[in-house]
Motif scaffolding. Structure first.
Motif, PDB file in Angstrom:
ATOM      1  N   LYS A   1      58.772  28.757  57.770  1.00  0.00           N
ATOM      2  CA  LYS A   1      59.094  28.207  59.092  1.00  0.00           C
ATOM      3  C   LYS A   1      60.540  27.726  59.123  1.00  0.00           C
ATOM      4  CE  LYS A   1      57.649  24.685  62.376  1.00  0.00           C
ATOM      5  NZ  LYS A   1      56.926  23.433  62.488  1.00  0.00           N
ATOM      6  N   ILE A   2      60.938  27.032  58.058  1.00  0.00           N
ATOM      7  CA  ILE A   2      62.323  26.528  57.981  1.00  0.00           C
ATOM      8  C   ILE A   2      63.311  27.693  58.007  1.00  0.00           C
ATOM      9  CG2 ILE A   2      63.994  25.399  56.436  1.00  0.00           C
ATOM     10  CD1 ILE A   2      61.547  23.554  55.609  1.00  0.00           C
ATOM     11  N   ARG A   3      62.993  28.724  57.240  1.00  0.00           N
ATOM     12  CA  ARG A   3      63.890  29.874  57.128  1.00  0.00           C
ATOM     13  C   ARG A   3      64.001  30.590  58.495  1.00  0.00           C
ATOM     14  NH1 ARG A   3      62.868  34.854  54.881  1.00  0.00           N
ATOM     15  NH2 ARG A   3      60.895  34.191  53.991  1.00  0.00           N
ATOM     16  N   LEU A   4      62.845  30.817  59.130  1.00  0.00           N
ATOM     17  CA  LEU A   4      62.849  31.544  60.408  1.00  0.00           C
ATOM     18  C   LEU A   4      63.475  30.701  61.519  1.00  0.00           C
ATOM     19  CD1 LEU A   4      59.348  33.289  60.262  1.00  0.00           C
ATOM     20  CD2 LEU A   4      61.592  34.318  59.886  1.00  0.00           C
ATOM     21  N   THR A   5      63.253  29.396  61.458  1.00  0.00           N
ATOM     22  CA  THR A   5      63.881  28.494  62.435  1.00  0.00           C
ATOM     23  C   THR A   5      65.401  28.614  62.331  1.00  0.00           C
ATOM     24  OG1 THR A   5      62.024  26.978  62.246  1.00  0.00           O
ATOM     25  CG2 THR A   5      64.033  26.114  63.255  1.00  0.00           C
ATOM     26  N   ALA A   6      65.887  28.600  61.088  1.00  0.00           N
ATOM     27  CA  ALA A   6      67.336  28.712  60.856  1.00  0.00           C
ATOM     28  C   ALA A   6      67.864  30.038  61.425  1.00  0.00           C
ATOM     29  CB  ALA A   6      67.629  28.614  59.372  1.00  0.00           C
ATOM     30  N   GLU A   7      67.059  31.061  61.339  1.00  0.00           N
ATOM     31  CA  GLU A   7      67.453  32.375  61.872  1.00  0.00           C
ATOM     32  C   GLU A   7      67.415  32.407  63.402  1.00  0.00           C
ATOM     33  OE1 GLU A   7      65.749  36.139  60.705  1.00  0.00           O
ATOM     34  OE2 GLU A   7      65.538  35.365  58.648  1.00  0.00           O
ATOM     35  N   GLY A   8      66.714  31.467  63.977  1.00  0.00           N
ATOM     36  CA  GLY A   8      66.621  31.413  65.445  1.00  0.00           C
ATOM     37  C   GLY A   8      65.436  32.168  66.008  1.00  0.00           C
ATOM     38  N   VAL A   9      64.503  32.542  65.117  1.00  0.00           N
ATOM     39  CA  VAL A   9      63.345  33.329  65.554  1.00  0.00           C
ATOM     40  C   VAL A   9      62.472  32.553  66.554  1.00  0.00           C
ATOM     41  CG1 VAL A   9      61.153  34.331  64.720  1.00  0.00           C
ATOM     42  CG2 VAL A   9      63.298  34.777  63.492  1.00  0.00           C
ATOM     43  N   PHE A  10      62.475  31.212  66.417  1.00  0.00           N
ATOM     44  CA  PHE A  10      61.606  30.412  67.292  1.00  0.00           C
ATOM     45  C   PHE A  10      62.352  29.837  68.497  1.00  0.00           C
ATOM     46  CE2 PHE A  10      59.621  29.565  62.950  1.00  0.00           C
ATOM     47  CZ  PHE A  10      58.719  30.612  63.089  1.00  0.00           C
ATOM     48  N   ASP A  11      63.608  30.254  68.681  1.00  0.00           N
ATOM     49  CA  ASP A  11      64.424  29.661  69.753  1.00  0.00           C
ATOM     50  C   ASP A  11      63.801  29.891  71.127  1.00  0.00           C
ATOM     51  OD1 ASP A  11      66.162  28.740  67.960  1.00  0.00           O
ATOM     52  OD2 ASP A  11      67.883  29.970  68.597  1.00  0.00           O
ATOM     53  N   GLU A  12      63.849  28.841  71.933  1.00  0.00           N
ATOM     54  CA  GLU A  12      63.327  28.925  73.308  1.00  0.00           C
ATOM     55  C   GLU A  12      64.033  30.020  74.117  1.00  0.00           C
ATOM     56  OE1 GLU A  12      60.839  27.397  75.004  1.00  0.00           O
ATOM     57  OE2 GLU A  12      60.196  26.654  73.043  1.00  0.00           O
ATOM     58  N   SER A  13      65.324  30.232  73.760  1.00  0.00           N
ATOM     59  CA  SER A  13      66.129  31.188  74.536  1.00  0.00           C
ATOM     60  C   SER A  13      65.588  32.619  74.414  1.00  0.00           C
ATOM     61  CB  SER A  13      67.582  31.138  74.068  1.00  0.00           C
ATOM     62  OG  SER A  13      67.647  31.455  72.695  1.00  0.00           O
ATOM     63  N   HIS A  14      64.778  32.882  73.353  1.00  0.00           N
ATOM     64  CA  HIS A  14      64.215  34.233  73.179  1.00  0.00           C
ATOM     65  C   HIS A  14      62.917  34.429  73.954  1.00  0.00           C
ATOM     66  CE1 HIS A  14      67.091  35.657  70.307  1.00  0.00           C
ATOM     67  NE2 HIS A  14      66.939  34.559  69.586  1.00  0.00           N
ATOM     68  N   LYS A  15      62.414  33.335  74.503  1.00  0.00           N
ATOM     69  CA  LYS A  15      61.073  33.426  75.101  1.00  0.00           C
ATOM     70  C   LYS A  15      61.127  34.054  76.492  1.00  0.00           C
ATOM     71  CE  LYS A  15      59.086  29.750  72.315  1.00  0.00           C
ATOM     72  NZ  LYS A  15      58.647  30.670  71.254  1.00  0.00           N
ATOM     73  N   LYS A  16      60.190  34.973  76.707  1.00  0.00           N
ATOM     74  CA  LYS A  16      60.111  35.683  77.992  1.00  0.00           C
ATOM     75  C   LYS A  16      59.074  34.990  78.875  1.00  0.00           C
ATOM     76  CE  LYS A  16      59.238  39.269  75.338  1.00  0.00           C
ATOM     77  NZ  LYS A  16      59.868  38.856  74.068  1.00  0.00           N
ATOM     78  N   PRO A  17      59.300  35.014  80.165  1.00  0.00           N
ATOM     79  CA  PRO A  17      58.280  34.407  81.041  1.00  0.00           C
ATOM     80  C   PRO A  17      57.015  35.270  81.099  1.00  0.00           C
ATOM     81  CG  PRO A  17      60.036  35.404  82.333  1.00  0.00           C
ATOM     82  CD  PRO A  17      60.449  35.527  80.898  1.00  0.00           C
ATOM     83  N   ILE A  18      55.877  34.622  81.209  1.00  0.00           N
ATOM     84  CA  ILE A  18      54.603  35.350  81.362  1.00  0.00           C
ATOM     85  C   ILE A  18      54.498  35.765  82.843  1.00  0.00           C
ATOM     86  CG2 ILE A  18      52.092  35.197  81.111  1.00  0.00           C
ATOM     87  CD1 ILE A  18      53.749  34.848  78.476  1.00  0.00           C
ATOM     88  N   PRO A  19      54.279  37.066  83.104  1.00  0.00           N
ATOM     89  CA  PRO A  19      54.217  37.511  84.512  1.00  0.00           C
ATOM     90  C   PRO A  19      53.111  36.776  85.271  1.00  0.00           C
ATOM     91  CG  PRO A  19      54.130  39.386  83.005  1.00  0.00           C
ATOM     92  CD  PRO A  19      54.036  38.160  82.167  1.00  0.00           C
ATOM     93  N   LYS A  20      53.402  36.472  86.517  1.00  0.00           N
ATOM     94  CA  LYS A  20      52.419  35.744  87.328  1.00  0.00           C
ATOM     95  C   LYS A  20      51.282  36.658  87.758  1.00  0.00           C
ATOM     96  CE  LYS A  20      54.547  31.744  89.444  1.00  0.00           C
ATOM     97  NZ  LYS A  20      55.637  31.450  90.340  1.00  0.00           N
TER      98      LYS A  20
END
Lengths: 70, 396
Positions: B112-131
């Motif tokens: 988790k620490i490693r992937l967080t550092a890579e930015g894998v969990f960044d909010e900016s990568h998150k796509k909206p769920i279609p309505k």
């Protein structure tokens, strides 16, 4: 000749007669011409009145129809 | 008094030295369960126990090593120590190593620490769920209760959404590879949304959802993805990388499906509103038009009346002037007649004058007449014979 033209001619005749400087024969001629022009003007007006009534009726009918569509 | 005793300090020091001297006990590894883990300043104190015994442990600068949970099984590395001042024995811990579930947690934490550092969990990568999704794909085991929960929840709200089931193993050694393949595959079908789901289970059961390859496949997915792994309290790395984390598969079904009946109602309401708006606009314009029509009508009528009035005035002037001419002419003829009349001698006689003749000659002066002479007098209605009796001369 339009209504305005006819009417203007009638007015000119009236002015001439009112000037009172015309001979008997001329005045009679002018008077007859004036009566004729006046009759023409009246015809114009009656005709236009008929048209106005017809058109406004038509328009009223159209707007009434429009209301029915609603 | 003979000195046949030693001091407490001396005794405690001897004990301490015994432990120090026994090299067999140095850097020893002990397995047990952590109990009563307490932190005091930079140090931690706890007991390590098993069924048969308890060992007091102290860990200086605890932050440099793994911090176990209460009851967790660990392997301690360190040496025995005797505290002279306090007269207490404790095991001085250099390192705590997690085993079993603890080891898994540690492994997850590191990843988790490693992937967080890579930015894998960044909010900016998150796509909206279609309505308003039409086609959704659920990656899960077709045999579990999960798919039934999701389908039931979706159908309650929406009878038209297509639910595609992508069957995978959700635990065991092949699960993560199957999930990765599934993720890579579903991205080619233009689904509106992906749900990766699994029911509750032990940490070991959920491990495929903490797999680095699975997390990366989810990260690279172009289709929006909802994670619904285990119970509400279970967190996996999939939950962190997902565009939306649903607490349960039911929650995921609820999230992905729009309320069809409410949408229908809303659309109907909007249609009604649009219709009403359009009718209002139509109505307004109709009133404006009607007003204009009335204006045109009354304008035309006014014009007609004005022209008629003008014509009447002209007619009157025509007749009047003609009459005036007639009157003038008649008047001048009358005047002429009057003038002529004035010159008519009988007219004078009629007004009472008489004309005097002598021997048929008109007499213009008294000087032509003498007393005693006979004269003829002519009036309007007859004549008479007269004698002149007297003559008087007047000053005129």
């Amino acid at each position: 000749m339009s209504f305005e033209e006819t009417y203007t001619e009638l007015e000119n005749i009236v002015k001439k007669l009112e000037g009172q400087k015309v001979s008997l024969e001329e005045s009679l001629h002018l008077f007859n011409k004036g009566i004729e022009l006046s009759r023409k003007c009246l015809e114009f007006l009656n005709e236009s009145k008929g048209k106005i009534l017809l058109l406004t009726d038509e328009l009223n009918n159209l707007t009434e129809e429009f209301k029915v569509v609603e | 008094m003979e000195k046949n005793y030693i001091s407490v300090t001396q005794f405690n020091t001897i004990i301490k030295n015994i432990f120090s001297a026994e090299e067999m006990l140095h850097n020893i590894a002990i397995f047990g369960e952590v109990s009563g883990f307490k932190i005091s300043g930079k140090h931690a104190y706890f007991n390590l126990k098993d069924k048969g015994g308890v060992l007091a442990c102290s860990c200086f600068f605890y932050s440099k090593t793994y911090i176990p949970k209460e009851g967790e099984s660990v392997i301690l590395k360190g040496s025995p120590d005797y505290y002279v001042k306090g007269g207490r024995f404790s095991f001085k811990v250099d390192k705590i190593e997690a085993v079993g579930v603890g080891a898994l947690y540690k492994q997850i934490e590191e990843l988790k620490i490693r992937l967080t550092a890579e930015g894998v969990f960044d909010e900016s990568h998150k796509k909206p769920i279609p309505k308003f999704s039409k086609n959704i794909v659920v990656i899960t085991s077709k045999t579990g209760a999960v798919i039934r929960d999701i389908a039931t929840t979706v159908r309650k709200k929406n009878p038209v959404i297509n639910i595609i089931i992508y069957d995978v193993k959700v635990q065991g050694e092949f699960a993560s590879k199957e999930i990765v393949d599934a993720l890579n595959n579903v991205d080619n079908f233009n689904y509106d949304c992906v749900i990766l789901a699994r029911g509750g289970g032990s940490l070991e059961d959920l491990m495929p959802f903490n797999d680095e390859q699975v997390v990366r496949a989810m990260f690279n997915l172009k289709t929006p993805i909802i994670s619904a792994i285990g119970h509400e309290t279970d967190f996996t790395l999939c939950d962190f990388v997902a565009d939306f984390r649903a607490a349960t598969p039911t929650a995921a079904g609820d999230m992905v499906a729009y309320d069809y009946y409410k949408a229908m109602y809303d659309i109907f309401e909007m249609q009604k509103r649009i219709r009403q708006d359009a009718l209002n606009i139509l109505d307004n314009n109709m009133h404006k038009t009607k007003y204009l029509v009335a204006s045109i009508g009354s304008g035309m009528e006014r014009l007609y009346k004005n022209n008629l009035a003008r014509l009447k005035v002209s007619d009157m002037r025509l007749v009047n002037s003609m009459q005036a001419l007639q009157v003038k002419r008649e008047h001048s003829v009358d005047k002429f007649i009057t003038s002529l009349d004035k010159l008519n001698p009988t007219r004078i006689l009629k007004s009472g004058y008489f004309r005097v003749y002598k021997e048929n000659l008109p007499i213009m002066s008294i000087k032509n007449i003498k007393v005693g002479e006979k004269i003829n007098v002519l009036g309007a209605d007859g004549r008479l014979l007269a004698n002149v009796i007297e003559i008087m001369e007047d000053e005129l």
